[in-house]
Write a protein that holds these residues in place. Structure first.
Motif, mmCIF file in Angstrom:
data_model
loop_
_atom_site.group_PDB
_atom_site.id
_atom_site.type_symbol
_atom_site.label_atom_id
_atom_site.label_comp_id
_atom_site.label_asym_id
_atom_site.label_seq_id
_atom_site.Cartn_x
_atom_site.Cartn_y
_atom_site.Cartn_z
ATOM 1 N N UNK A 127 -45.545 31.387 -9.783
ATOM 2 C CA UNK A 127 -45.609 32.695 -9.145
ATOM 3 C C UNK A 127 -44.222 33.047 -8.630
ATOM 4 N N UNK A 128 -43.779 34.248 -8.921
ATOM 5 C CA UNK A 128 -42.499 34.706 -8.402
ATOM 6 C C UNK A 128 -42.607 36.175 -7.987
ATOM 7 N N UNK A 147 -40.267 39.892 -7.210
ATOM 8 C CA UNK A 147 -39.067 40.641 -7.563
ATOM 9 C C UNK A 147 -38.961 41.909 -6.733
ATOM 10 N N UNK A 177 -37.103 45.640 -6.697
ATOM 11 C CA UNK A 177 -36.446 46.593 -7.580
ATOM 12 C C UNK A 177 -36.135 47.891 -6.839
ATOM 13 N N UNK A 210 -32.429 50.445 -10.873
ATOM 14 C CA UNK A 210 -31.770 49.140 -10.977
ATOM 15 C C UNK A 210 -32.670 48.118 -11.644
ATOM 16 N N UNK A 211 -32.056 47.047 -12.133
ATOM 17 C CA UNK A 211 -32.831 45.939 -12.674
ATOM 18 C C UNK A 211 -33.480 45.167 -11.524
ATOM 19 N N UNK A 212 -34.605 44.547 -11.784
ATOM 20 C CA UNK A 212 -35.264 43.739 -10.744
ATOM 21 C C UNK A 212 -34.387 42.567 -10.308
ATOM 22 N N UNK A 259 -34.749 38.642 -8.458
ATOM 23 C CA UNK A 259 -35.631 37.544 -8.073
ATOM 24 C C UNK A 259 -35.492 37.265 -6.580
ATOM 25 N N UNK A 308 -39.497 32.279 -5.933
ATOM 26 C CA UNK A 308 -40.042 31.643 -7.128
ATOM 27 C C UNK A 308 -40.828 30.393 -6.746
ATOM 28 N N UNK A 356 -42.685 43.360 -6.905
ATOM 29 C CA UNK A 356 -43.634 42.945 -7.934
ATOM 30 C C UNK A 356 -43.844 41.438 -7.879
ATOM 31 N N UNK A 367 -45.551 38.148 -10.157
ATOM 32 C CA UNK A 367 -45.875 37.771 -11.530
ATOM 33 C C UNK A 367 -46.361 36.336 -11.529
ATOM 34 N N UNK A 409 -47.744 35.612 -19.213
ATOM 35 C CA UNK A 409 -47.465 35.955 -17.824
ATOM 36 C C UNK A 409 -47.896 37.396 -17.568
ATOM 37 N N UNK A 464 -47.698 40.679 -14.582
ATOM 38 C CA UNK A 464 -47.175 41.239 -13.345
ATOM 39 C C UNK A 464 -48.292 41.892 -12.546
ATOM 40 N N UNK A 480 -49.209 45.267 -10.159
ATOM 41 C CA UNK A 480 -48.912 46.670 -10.382
ATOM 42 C C UNK A 480 -47.721 47.195 -9.589
#
Lengths: 123, 111
Positions: free
Chosen positions: B35-36, B38, B40, B44-46, B48, B51, B89, B91, B100, B102, B104
């Protein structure tokens, strides 16, 4: 500097094909599992596919199984996503991402992401 | 496969703590620690943030923490700051489809 650079996105008609690439630099690419994640306009993240560091264990989301193929060329430090039978719902920004741990089973703990490449499926 | 369930939005004032839940099943969160979480920001990119349920990557503030109980994972942010305003998010690996999935996503608003 660790970097991922996606390319290959564009406009394609429904039913068409596209191959995305992700060029890696700044780390030992062959030691890390990799993933593709997409984000449709205004929507959340969707994990699409992952692959082990050796390329021997691909994983797919149900939504793309049978249509998309993930692969990697460790000699070229490049990850690929071959997308066939594309649908309107595949329209999204596609990100590639690197797993956190080297030489490990695929865990999808994604610590480095590219900026993404946009795929638009429309007639 | 079904997405993990997150609240659509949460909010808090600067300095407060908030918790975002991520509910799955005994085939994903309940069975695995893959489970991790993120963060965002728009356009932009997500990034981490957590983790392995509760571990923080190097460089992530210790105001962020993760936990799991049964089929539900949680992300707690303490000492809320304006820059924490973002989408979050979760996941997890799911054995039901050997893939895997995610959640919502949750929009965090710092009031």
């Amino acid at each position: 500097e660790v970097q991922l650079l996606e390319s290959g996105g564009g406009l394609v008609q429904p039913g068409g094909s596209l191959r995305l690439s992700c060029a890696a630099s700044g780390f030992t690419f062959s030691s890390y599992a990799m993933s593709w994640v997409r984000q449709a306009p205004g929507k959340g993240l969707e994990w699409v596919s992952g692959i082990s560091n050796t390329g021997g264990s691909p994983y797919y989301a149900d939504s793309v199984k049978g249509r998309f193929t993930i692969s990697r060329d460790n000699s070229k430090n490049t990850l690929y996503l071959q997308m066939n039978s594309l649908r309107a719902e595949d329209t999204a920004v596609y990100y590639c991402a690197k797993d956190l741990d080297a030489l490990s089973v695929t865990k999808v703990f994604m610590d480095v992401w590219g900026k993404g490449t946009t795929v638009t499926v429309s007639s | 496969q079904s997405a993990l369930t997150q609240p659509a939005s949460v909010s808090g004032s600067p300095g407060q703590s908030i918790t975002i839940s991520c509910t799955g099943t005994s085939s994903d969160i309940g069975a695995y620690n893959y489970v991790s979480w993120y963060q965002q920001h728009p356009g932009k990119a997500p990034k981490l943030m957590i983790y392995d349920v509760d571990k923080r990557p190097s460089g992530v503030s210790n105001r962020f923490s993760g936990s799991k109980s049964g089929n539900t994972a949680s992300l707690t942010i303490s000492g809320l700051q304006a820059e924490d305003e973002a989408d979050y998010y979760c996941i997890s690996y799911t054995s039901s489809s050997n893939s895997w999935v995610f959640g919502g996503g949750t929009k965090l608003t710092v009031l």
